[in-house]
Design an enzyme around this catalytic site. Structure first.
Site, mmCIF file in Angstrom:
data_model
loop_
_atom_site.group_PDB
_atom_site.id
_atom_site.type_symbol
_atom_site.label_atom_id
_atom_site.label_comp_id
_atom_site.label_asym_id
_atom_site.label_seq_id
_atom_site.Cartn_x
_atom_site.Cartn_y
_atom_site.Cartn_z
ATOM 1 N N GLU A 89 -44.837 -36.858 -13.532
ATOM 2 C CA GLU A 89 -44.891 -38.311 -13.489
ATOM 3 C C GLU A 89 -45.481 -38.914 -14.763
ATOM 4 O O GLU A 89 -45.008 -39.923 -15.265
ATOM 5 C CB GLU A 89 -45.718 -38.754 -12.289
ATOM 6 C CG GLU A 89 -45.685 -40.259 -12.135
ATOM 7 C CD GLU A 89 -45.863 -40.673 -10.689
ATOM 8 O OE1 GLU A 89 -46.213 -39.799 -9.886
ATOM 9 O OE2 GLU A 89 -45.650 -41.851 -10.405
ATOM 10 N N ASP A 90 -46.513 -38.285 -15.289
ATOM 11 C CA ASP A 90 -47.267 -38.923 -16.375
ATOM 12 C C ASP A 90 -47.100 -38.299 -17.758
ATOM 13 O O ASP A 90 -47.604 -38.841 -18.733
ATOM 14 C CB ASP A 90 -48.774 -38.918 -16.042
ATOM 15 C CG ASP A 90 -49.077 -39.716 -14.789
ATOM 16 O OD1 ASP A 90 -48.252 -40.576 -14.436
ATOM 17 O OD2 ASP A 90 -50.110 -39.474 -14.157
#
Ligand code: MN
Length: 733
Positions: A89-90
């Site tokens: 996600e990051d």
């Protein structure tokens, strides 16, 4: 501020070592390498990132992995996924990368974790329905939910670094979703800590009030616990039990809830703590040993007969096993005693993940997990209200402005409080809303405007003949339903106007008038109708007269010159939208616009057959041709009579009187006023009803535009049940 990167690197490695220590017991051959690899990948992926606190970001995944290992009891795969949980996600790491490095299973779990944050974290208003869906899709592998809980646990523990509004949002979400979920999964420690932290950030005053009091009363409580357990310790030891006995304080959150729901003060709560006895005993002797301990304790302290709970014979649905009793302790105080085994205790604190420890073969682990998963899935899919019981925790408590209603199949819909059956229909589908003719709520027939309550089961009845009606707008409150109804009404109007266009075209053709944009627009202007669509719409309803076209043609061929103004006429106060009176009538053989006055004796309105009469003092006065005075005027003063003709004008209202005669039916007055008030652009000035011996007579003074308008109204009134006669009256009263 300079950051000592070397010191940080050391600290990261140090934390990793602590993590490995925590999960060592559960790691099998080869597991350590894969955990190490995950750690290195995560360190590399997050290397440029820092948390809000300023610490290296990697501290967070390590802490989450630590929680998974220590507090939930996950194995190698879970630890690996926890370490990697924020990478896809990051960071630049893709799901494909993860799959390549760690295989299908890990990638699947990471994918699930990424999806959860998409659905839960990014929505401004969390809905239980969303949540249920998430659980359904995510329960493919329960580790997704467990890691998510560990993630949330660590975020709550480090929440002080967030901004106030972020704290509020995350803490409410935690109380709303994650704590009940942890409870449901039997993760008691995590649930309790999430609740306490949730309270701390949503209501810090309430939290600290209790926390301080707990601290203040602690020495006193310790002394009491000591006094209580001293004799028991001795006897249990004599009986040869391996055991631990201690006092367990209640959570701040549960004490807070008790003061709120029961309305009692902190000082009045007797069960601020419980005594827990945990015995170490083989599986097959668990039940009998627990009851033996029960027998010993109740020999010493007298038990309250109503307060015995046997969750060993019948464990709670979340797997909780324990034997609870409340006994009369020293100083006349009731004390709750919880009796359980080491296995039960671990299960209660760590939930089902703790089961793994007690099973040896990998196949057993899998089947246990699978069974549990299956139960959660069933619970989520089963529309049986009891199976949905845990959803009650969420209902209304935190989102009191929302309500939850169910379809006949048990699908839940979230609506704002005040929503009606019709709102519900539009919530299901636009088509269902548009064709809605009624609804059954909890199997009872209700009108469209029925206001729903939480928990209602709603079946929408439809008919393909149904279309949205104007008054539906008053039955709905959701923006969705409102806009759908409006656009549907607009669509209907447009369709009607299209039909009207053909009608207009034929009418023009018959009068040898070209159906051009110019002519249509001019005609609209002549009739003072705002748009051609409005004209066509009226035409479709039969409200455009051939006469008007003829007048328009005449007007077009011989436009009237503006008349000269002599006296400013007073057209009574009836004229709602006053303009120069000369616009309404054309007078004389050359049809000029002259000033005039409407005669009060017959009260003419546009559309009436009228003539002008030239008076000495008041200029031209307009009378209806059937005015009682008209015959006299026409015969005696024919030379003073001038022709007069109305121009169409919808914008001006005139006062007219209607007399209604009928039988004195119940609701007659109501029906009549309802009709008048539902007519467009009709205002009632006065209304008078008399009944005499079953006979009814009503006089209504109303403002109308013209005779067509008035006649239409009279026609409608004639159809009212009980009405025998409707006639126009002249005198004002
Ligand atoms: Mn995270």
């Amino acid at each position: 501020m300079k950051i000592d990167l070397e010191a940080e690197r050391k600290e990261i490695l140090n934390r990793y070592k602590i993590l490995i220590k925590a999960c060592k017991r559960r790691l099998e051959k080869g597991d350590k390498e894969i955990v190490r690899k995950a750690f290195e990948v995560a360190v590399e992926a997050h290397k440029e990132m820092r948390r809000k606190s300023g610490e290296p970001y990697i501290y967070h995944p390590i802490a989450v992995a630590q929680i998974c290992a220590e507090e939930i009891g996950l194995g190698a795969t879970g630890i690996v996924c926890a370490l990697l949980h924020d990478t896809v996600e990051d960071t630049d790491l893709t799901l494909e990368d993860v799959k390549g490095l760690f295989g299908e299973k890990v990638a699947q779990i990471i994918n699930g974790l990424t999806k959860i944050s998409g659905v839960i974290d990014n929505t401004s208003s969390i809905q239980a329905e969303n949540f249920r869906k998430v659980l359904l899709t995510m329960s493919e592998d329960i580790r997704v939910i467990l890691i998510k809980l560990a993630d949330r646990m660590h975020n709550m523990r480090t929440l002080e670094h967030m901004k106030r509004e972020k704290q509020m949002k995350i803490a409410s979400e935690t109380l709303f979703l994650y704590a009940p979920l942890a409870h449901r999964l039997g993760l008691n420690n995590i649930k309790t800590e999430l609740e306490d932290l949730g309270l701390k950030y949503t209501n810090s005053e309430g939290y600290y009030d209790i926390a301080v009091k707990l601290q203040e009363t602690e020495p006193e409580r310790k002394r009491f616990v000591q006094k209580f357990i001293e004799p028991l310790k001795e006897i249990l030891g004599e009986q040869g039990f391996q055991f631990k006995i201690f006092g367990r304080p209640k959570s701040i959150f549960s004490i807070y809830n008790k003061t709120k729901t029961k309305g009692v003060a902190f000082e009045e709560i007797y069960d601020l703590f419980a005594i827990r006895i945990v015995i170490d005993t083989p599986l097959e002797q668990e039940k009998s040993d627990c009851w033996k301990v029960y027998s010993i304790i109740t020999d010493f302290y007298h038990p309250s007969p109503e307060r015995l709970r046997d969750w060993i014979s019948t464990p709670k649905s979340n797997g909780y096993e324990s034997l609870h009793t409340t006994v009369m302790g020293p100083e006349g105080k009731w004390v709750e005693v919880q009796i359980r085994t080491v296995r039960m205790d671990e299960l209660a604190e760590k939930g089902y993940a703790a089961h793994w420890k007690y099973k040896d073969s990998a196949a057993d682990k899998e089947s246990k997990l699978e069974n549990w998963l299956q139960r959660i899935r069933e619970m989520l899919e089963n529309p049986d209200p009891n199976a949905l019981e845990f959803m009650d925790d969420f209902k209304l408590n935190l989102f009191s402005d929302e309500l939850f209603a169910f379809t006949p199949k048990g699908d839940m819909k979230t609506l704002p409080v005040g929503a009606t059956a019709l709102d519900f229909a539009f919530e299901i589908h636009t088509k269902v809303g548009e064709q809605c003719i009624g609804a059954k709520v909890n199997f009872k027939l209700v009108p469209l405007s029925y206001e729903l309550k939480s928990g209602d089961q709603v079946e929408i009845l439809t008919s393909n003949k149904q279309t949205p009606k104007e008054d539906w707008l008053g039955y709905v409150i959701t923006a969705k339903a409102k806009s759908k109804i409006k656009s549907s009404l607009k669509e209907q109007r447009k369709k009607t106007a299209e039909e009207g266009r053909e009608i207009m075209e034929r009418k023009f053709y018959k009068n040898k008038l070209d159906f051009t944009l110019q002519n249509v627009n001019d005609f609209c202007q002549f009739l003072k109708i705002p748009s051609s669509q409005e004209l066509f719409y009226r035409a479709a309803l039969g409200n455009v007269d051939i006469k008007e076209i003829k007048e328009y043609i005449r007007f077009k061929n011989n436009p009237v010159k503006p008349g000269r103004k002599t006296v400013t006429p007073k057209i009574e106060q009836l004229v709602t939208n006053a303009r120069g009176s000369s616009d309404m009538l054309v007078i004389g053989d050359d049809m000029q616009k002259l000033d005039y006055k409407l005669s009060p004796c017959c009260n003419p309105i546009p559309g009436d057959d009228v003539f002008g009469f030239i008076t000495v003092a008041e200029g031209i006065k307009i009378h209806r041709v059937n005015c009682p005075n008209a015959i006299k005027l026409l015969s005696n003063y024919a030379y003073r009579v001038v022709k007069a003709k109305w121009l169409n004008d919808q914008m001006i209202s005139f006062l007219a009187g209607i007399k209604i005669i009928g039988t004195d039916e119940l609701g007659l007055v109501n029906n009549i006023t309802k009709i008048i008030s539902s007519e467009n652009n009709v205002n009632m000035r006065s209304i008078k009803f008399d009944t005499d011996d079953g006979l009814f007579e009503g006089t209504i003074m109303i403002y109308v535009h013209d005779t067509k308008h008035l006649n239409h109204l009279m026609d409608v009134l004639k159809k009212v049940k009980g009405v025998t006669k409707v006639e126009r009256i002249d005198e004002k009263n």
